[in-house]
Design an enzyme around this catalytic site. Structure first.
Site, PDB file in Angstrom:
ATOM      1  N   ARG A   1       0.849  -1.200   0.000  1.00 51.90           N
ATOM      2  CA  ARG A   1       0.000   0.000   0.000  1.00 51.90           C
ATOM      3  C   ARG A   1       0.882   1.246   0.000  1.00 51.90           C
ATOM      4  NH1 ARG A   1      -5.883  -1.194   2.686  1.00 51.90           N
ATOM      5  NH2 ARG A   1      -6.509  -2.442   0.901  1.00 51.90           N
TER       6      ARG A   1
ATOM      7  N   GLN B   1      -1.189   2.287  -5.947  1.00 50.43           N
ATOM      8  CA  GLN B   1      -2.626   2.414  -5.677  1.00 50.43           C
ATOM      9  C   GLN B   1      -3.478   1.936  -6.844  1.00 50.43           C
ATOM     10  OE1 GLN B   1      -3.178   6.520  -4.557  1.00 50.43           O
ATOM     11  NE2 GLN B   1      -2.904   6.106  -2.384  1.00 50.43           N
TER      12      GLN B   1
ATOM     13  N   ASP C   1      -4.035  -1.948  -6.924  1.00 51.69           N
ATOM     14  CA  ASP C   1      -4.507  -2.575  -5.688  1.00 51.69           C
ATOM     15  C   ASP C   1      -5.889  -3.203  -5.862  1.00 51.69           C
ATOM     16  OD1 ASP C   1      -5.145  -3.285  -3.116  1.00 51.69           O
ATOM     17  OD2 ASP C   1      -4.692  -1.350  -2.221  1.00 51.69           O
TER      18      ASP C   1
ATOM     19  N   SER D   1      -8.404  -2.749  -2.808  1.00 49.58           N
ATOM     20  CA  SER D   1      -9.113  -1.472  -2.731  1.00 49.58           C
ATOM     21  C   SER D   1     -10.241  -1.390  -3.747  1.00 49.58           C
ATOM     22  CB  SER D   1      -8.130  -0.312  -2.949  1.00 49.58           C
ATOM     23  OG  SER D   1      -7.250  -0.199  -1.853  1.00 49.58           O
TER      24      SER D   1
ATOM     25  N   TYR E   1      -3.076  -1.248   7.482  1.00 48.48           N
ATOM     26  CA  TYR E   1      -4.081  -2.233   7.868  1.00 48.48           C
ATOM     27  C   TYR E   1      -4.315  -2.169   9.378  1.00 48.48           C
ATOM     28  CZ  TYR E   1      -3.442  -4.415   3.295  1.00 48.48           C
ATOM     29  OH  TYR E   1      -3.382  -4.663   1.949  1.00 48.48           O
TER      30      TYR E   1
END
Length: 371
Positions: free
Chosen positions: A119, A124, A127, A130, A227
């Site tokens: 992350r 991004q 991912d 996400s 996280y």
């Protein structure tokens, strides 16, 4: 460079790992793309659409492949025709499907787990957690609203006023934030909680009320990579007391808490369910990892103390077209970011390569699995 897109075979899986959009982009990089016949049917993508984008639609897409794309990890038995050392790029569930990872290693394949993507800012767009969690948070609220026997927004009518539903979101990651936003759009009074105090501002920015333990100081539940981590017994006790008093007043509860590589933390007990009003709804987004809610069962409607408890083993698969589009872009963004024009193939760097690589040279090499 031949990229193969296989039809997903896991029960209930409706997504596909490429779309005509990403096929065109891979072709523009100079790659060949082979799509297994019928791979996109459940995501509303016809074979003809893939063919029009330049893909070879075939029953044997894996044959001669350098890279195999998947939503979930393909059965190693389907990969006999791939080139030696071929990459498997998918959501591989490394902790839950360890025997499959070992089989990839034994076959000499290089397995790349997209859910291990670090992350960091530059990753991004790659991912998958996400992109898929965003849709899952939305879908959880829509399904809860559908199961709820009342309206979400306040309505003022000639026959009287209908009160707005009260919605409580537990866990404010990507899924939780989208759940808050969706419930707000539907007109509910929304509150939310998380073990990470930094999420207070995010909750407020979406127009929801933060519900946080203020009596236990100096506890921060944010682990590596943003996280959540498991909390101390002192914090868990204080949180349980706060939640118990708050949850009894709620009509809808959405739970989203997950810890990578661990069973989902228990957030709601049977006693807390019993305190809720009959007709209330709980959606457990973590049900596939053991559940945040006592008694929840994947893909089943459970009624306890008059409260409906629902949750899907694979929530993003309930939105296959959009989920596939985002997942496919994640895979393209990943491979294209490392595409070496001279080599005609992607070449990974250490930071991301070491994070997501599970197997190489006939062995399991990822530290998270070896540790």
């Amino acid at each position: 460079m031949r990229i193969a897109v296989l039809k997903e075979r896991a029960a209930g899986e409706t997504r596909v790992s490429a779309t005509p959009e990403t096929v065109k982009k891979f072709k523009a990089l100079g790659a060949e793309v082979a799509v297994e016949a019928g791979a996109g049917e459940t995501a509303s993508i016809a074979d003809a659409d893939f063919a029009a984008a330049g893909a070879e639609v075939t029953a044997d897409a894996a044959s001669g492949a350098d890279i195999v794309l998947g939503v979930q990890g393909p059965d190693p038995a389907l990969l006999g025709g791939v080139k030696p050392g071929a990459w498997i790029v998918a959501g591989l569930d490394p902790f839950g499907q360890r025997s499959r990872v070992d089989a990839y290693a034994a076959a000499g394949l290089e397995a790349l787990a997209m859910e291990f993507m670090p992350r960091i800012t530059r990753a991004q767009s790659m991912d998958i957690l996400s992109s898929q969690s965003n849709l899952a948070g939305y879908k959880a609220v829509i399904e809860a609203a559908n199961a709820y026997g009342r309206a979400f927004p306040m309505m003022m009518t000639a026959a009287g006023t209908i009160s707005a539903a009260k919605c409580f979101v537990m866990g404010v990651g990507v899924a939780g934030l989208q759940a808050i936003a969706t419930a707000r759009r539907l007109g509910a009074q929304v509150s939310a909680t998380d073990v990470r105090s930094a999420t207070k501002e995010q909750i407020l920015s979406l127009g929801a009320k933060p519900i946080f333990v203020e009596t236990v100081a100096g506890i921060e539940g944010e682990g590596a990579g943003g996280y959540a981590t498991e909390m101390s017994e002192e914090y868990q006790k204080a949180q349980a007391e706060l939640v118990s008093s708050h949850i009894a007043k709620q009509d809808i509860v959405i739970t989203t808490a997950l810890i990578p590589g661990r069973a989902a933390p228990r957030l709601i007990t049977d006693a807390q369910i019993a305190s809720m009003k009959p007709g209330s709804v709980i959606f457990d987004l973590a049900v596939a990892q053991g559940g945040n809610v006592e008694g929840s069962k994947a893909d089943e409607l459970v009624v306890k103390h008059g409260v409906k408890i629902i949750g899907y083993a694979n929530t993003p698969a309930k939105l296959p077209a959009d989920a596939s589009a985002l997942f496919a872009r994640n895979l393209y963004n990943f491979l294209s970011a490392f595409w070496d024009k001279e080599a005609g193939r992607p070449v990974l760097d250490e930071e991301i390569g070491n994070a997501i690589r599970l197997t190489q040279g006939g062995k399991v090499v990822n530290e998270r699995l070896l540790g």
